[in-house]
Design a protein around this motif. Structure first.
Motif, PDB file in Angstrom:
ATOM      1  N   ASP A 186      44.093  43.456  35.246  1.00  0.00           N
ATOM      2  CA  ASP A 186      44.549  42.385  34.362  1.00  0.00           C
ATOM      3  C   ASP A 186      44.065  41.018  34.812  1.00  0.00           C
ATOM      4  OD1 ASP A 186      45.860  44.189  32.753  1.00  0.00           O
ATOM      5  OD2 ASP A 186      47.777  43.983  33.775  1.00  0.00           O
ATOM      6  N   ASN A 187      43.712  40.892  36.099  1.00  0.00           N
ATOM      7  CA  ASN A 187      43.160  39.642  36.605  1.00  0.00           C
ATOM      8  C   ASN A 187      42.318  39.957  37.842  1.00  0.00           C
ATOM      9  OD1 ASN A 187      44.977  39.697  38.964  1.00  0.00           O
ATOM     10  ND2 ASN A 187      46.580  39.091  37.507  1.00  0.00           N
ATOM     11  N   GLY A 238      45.272  42.602  39.540  1.00  0.00           N
ATOM     12  CA  GLY A 238      46.482  42.692  38.732  1.00  0.00           C
ATOM     13  C   GLY A 238      47.759  42.505  39.509  1.00  0.00           C
ATOM     14  N   SER A 243      35.054  37.995  38.221  1.00  0.00           N
ATOM     15  CA  SER A 243      35.768  37.319  37.133  1.00  0.00           C
ATOM     16  C   SER A 243      35.872  38.170  35.866  1.00  0.00           C
ATOM     17  CB  SER A 243      35.066  35.995  36.794  1.00  0.00           C
ATOM     18  OG  SER A 243      33.704  36.196  36.474  1.00  0.00           O
ATOM     19  N   PHE A 246      37.169  41.008  36.121  1.00  0.00           N
ATOM     20  CA  PHE A 246      38.359  41.775  36.506  1.00  0.00           C
ATOM     21  C   PHE A 246      38.049  43.190  36.985  1.00  0.00           C
ATOM     22  CE2 PHE A 246      40.750  39.110  33.094  1.00  0.00           C
ATOM     23  CZ  PHE A 246      40.599  37.979  33.882  1.00  0.00           C
TER      24      PHE A 246
END
Length: 502
Positions: free
Chosen positions: A399-400, A404, A485, A487
Motif C-alpha cells: 500500500d506504500n 504497507g 515508489s 510500492f
C-alpha cells in the motif's frame, strides 16, 4: 519480375540478395535477404503480379521509413515498378509475444512493461498519422538486443486493405488484447490467434484477466478492461488511443533496454591500470634517448671539440637521471620488505587487487519473508539469477513504500552452496527510485544470523553493494527495508563476486 521468377539468389536493386523464403500470404512473400553493400540481414517483402495493393503498401512503407522511434520496425527501401516491387526493412530477431507465451502467461508486470513500450511506440506513429490496425501477438517482439519492437506499422494496414474511422480506438483495443494475452495466455477473440486459445466467456462476454489467471493485479485488470472489454467496464472510462494506454501503464517497471554483461570488470580495470603504468615506465626510461643522435659534422677545431664534449656530457647526465628515476619508480612500486610503511599498505593493496575476483552463480534463490507469511514470490526467484536481464523477481505490491507498515523488511535470499568470501554483489533493480536496500551475509538462513555488510538508500538501476569490511558466508540476502515508489521491490539480476572460498 513476377513473384514466380523471384527465388533464392535473386538480387533486387543490385543490392538485396534474397536468401530464404520466410512466409507467404495472399500474394505477398516475406524473405530473409542480405544487404550486400552493408553486409547485414534485412527483411524483404515481394508481391505477386496480381497483388491488388502494391501501390498502397509501397506508399505506406515510404511513409513509415520516416518514423524515428527505435521500437518501430525501420524501413530501408521501397520501390514500385513493372519489373519488381518490394519493401526492405530491418531484420528483427528475438521472441514474439506468441513465443513468450508458449510456456504460459507472463509475469503481470512483465506483460505490462512490454505493452507499455508498444503503446509509446504507437503513440509516436499516430503523431505521424500512421496506424497498425491489426495488432497480433506476432507483431510484438522482445528482441535479442533486449528491446521491444513493434512490427508492421502502416505496412500491415495497407497489405490487408484495412480502413477505419477510429484508428486510435482500434489500436488502443489492439494493445488491450496484447495485454490480455500476456496476462492470461488467451486471446480475447472468437477464434484462436497465433496458437493462443480463445479467451473463456461468461454470459456471452469475455472473462476479465483476473477471472482467467490468479494473481493479476487489479490495476492491470482495469487497464485491460478499459482498453478492450467494453462489456465489463461498469462505468470505467475507456482508453481510446495508444496515448491513453501508455499513460495508464506509465508507472509499470519496464523491461531492461540493453543486455547486461557481467565480466570481471575489476580485473579488466586492474589490467588496464597496470598496462598504463608499464607504458609510463617505458616512456620515462626512453625519453632521454632522443638527444643522442650523431651531431652534425663540424670543422675540426677546438670549438667543435668543445661542443662535442658538452653534448656528450648532457647525454651522460640525462642517462644517469633516467636510470635514477627508473630505479626510484621500480623501488617505490616494489616497496622495501623491511619498511614499516610497506607492512601498513600491503593489506590495502591486497584488498584492492581484484584480479582473482570472479562471478559465482548461486545454487538457489527464494523470496524471503520471515517477518510475514514466510514466502515472497519464490516462484519468481530463479529469474533473478538466470543471467537474463529480461526476467525478474519482485515483491508483492504494498500500500506504500514502507511495506504497507506490515513488516520491517522483505528480500531475496541466495544460497551460494558453501561459505565463501564476498567481494561485492551487483544488483540490477528497477529504475523506479526510492528503495532502501541492505546486503546481508552469513552462514545461516536465519534473519538474526545474517550480518548487514552494505546499505544503499534511494537505490535504483544497477547498484553495486561492496562490504565495508571482510564478509563471508553461505547465504547472501538482498533486503528491502523500503521498496521503490511504485510500492514494490524489483530485481532483474544479481551477480555475486568472490575472490575464493572463505
Amino acid at each position: 519480375m513476377s513473384t514466380s521468377a523471384v527465388e533464392p539468389g535473386t538480387r533486387l536493386a543490385e543490392r538485396f540478395r534474397l536468401e530464404d523464403r520466410v512466409s507467404e500470404s495472399d500474394g505477398a512473400t516475406q524473405w530473409k535477404a542480405i544487404d550486400e553493400i552493408l553486409a547485414r540481414p534485412v527483411a524483404v517483402l515481394t508481391f505477386a503480379p496480381d497483388f491488388p495493393r502494391v501501390h498502397e503498401v509501397v506508399t505506406a512503407a515510404r511513409a513509415a521509413s520516416r518514423l524515428t522511434d527505435p521500437r518501430l520496425t525501420q524501413v530501408f527501401d521501397a520501390a514500385e515498378d513493372e519489373k519488381a516491387s518490394y519493401v526492405v526493412s530491418e531484420w528483427v530477431t528475438g521472441e514474439s509475444l506468441t513465443d513468450l507465451l508458449a510456456s504460459g502467461p507472463l509475469d503481470p508486470e512483465r506483460a505490462a512493461g512490454l505493452v507499455a513500450e508498444a503503446a509509446e511506440a504507437l503513440e509516436h506513429a499516430h503523431q505521424a498519422q500512421l496506424y497498425h490496425l491489426c495488432l497480433r501477438p506476432e507483431h510484438l517482439v522482445w528482441t535479442t538486443g533486449n528491446t521491444v519492437k513493434v512490427l508492421g506499422v502502416a505496412v500491415e494496414q495497407a497489405m490487408y486493405g484495412l480502413t477505419t474511422d477510429q484508428p486510435a480506438l482500434d489500436d488502443a483495443e489492439g494493445l488491450g488484447r496484447l495485454l490480455y494475452a500476456g496476462l492470461t495466455g488467451h486471446w480475447p477473440g472468437d477464434e484462436e490467434e497465433g496458437g493462443l486459445p480463445a479467451a473463456p466467456m461468461i454470459d456471452g462476454h469475455f472473462c476479465t484477466p483476473r477471472q482467467v489467471t490468479a494473481g493479476v493485479p487489479g490495476y492491470l485488470d482495469a487497464v485491460t478492461v478499459r482498453a478492450c472489454l467494453p462489456e465489463s467496464r461498469r462505468g470505467q472510462i475507456a482508453l481510446t488511443s495508444p496515448t491513453d494506454v501508455a499513460e495508464a501503464l506509465a508507472d509499470v517497471a519496464r523491461p531492461m533496454p540493453i543486455p547486461i554483461s557481467y565480466p570481471s570488470t575489476p580485473a579488466v580495470a586492474s589490467a588496464a591500470h597496470t598496462e598504463g603504468l608499464d607504458i609510463a615506465h617505458r616512456q620515462s626510461l626512453t625519453v632521454p634517448s632522443p638527444p643522442s643522435p650523431a651531431p652534425r659534422p663540424v670543422s675540426n677545431n677546438g670549438g667543435g671539440r668543445t661542443v662535442n664534449r658538452v653534448l656528450i656530457t648532457l647525454v651522460v647526465l640525462l642517462v644517469i637521471a633516467a636510470v635514477g628515476v627508473g630505479a626510484w619508480t621500480i623501488g617505490r612500486s616494489l616497496g622495501s620488505p623491511t619498511a614499516p610503511e610497506a607492512k601498513q599498505t600491503s593489506p590495502r593493496t591486497s584488498a584492492s587487487a581484484p584480479a582473482a575476483t570472479e562471478a559465482v552463480k548461486p545454487k538457489d534463490a527464494k523470496g524471503f519473508d520471515p517477518l510475514g507469511d514466510g514466502d515472497e514470490k519464490s516462484n519468481l526467484a530463479k529469474f533473478a539469477i538466470d543471467g537474463k536481464p529480461s526476467t525478474l523477481w519482485k515483491t508483492e505490491t504494498y500500500d506504500n513504500a514502507d511495506l504497507g507498515g506490515l513488516k520491517k523488511g522483505v528480500g531475496l535470499l541466495l544460497d551460494m552452496g558453501k561459505s565463501m568470501q564476498i567481494s561485492d554483489v551487483v544488483v540490477t533493480l528497477a529504475d523506479t527510485p526510492g528503495a532502501s536496500v541492505e546486503l546481508k551475509v552469513g552462514d545461516s538462513a536465519d534473519l538474526d544470523s545474517l550480518k548487514t555488510v552494505a546499505t544503499e538508500k534511494n537505490a535504483a538501476g544497477k547498484t553495486t553493494f561492496t562490504p565495508e569490511q571482510s564478509a563471508s558466508g553461505r547465504y547472501v540476502l538482498i533486503w528491502f527495508t523500503r521498496v521503490a515508489s511504485d510500492f514494490r521491490g524489483t530485481i532483474y539480476e544479481v551477480v555475486v563476486h568472490s575472490p575464493g572460498s572463505a
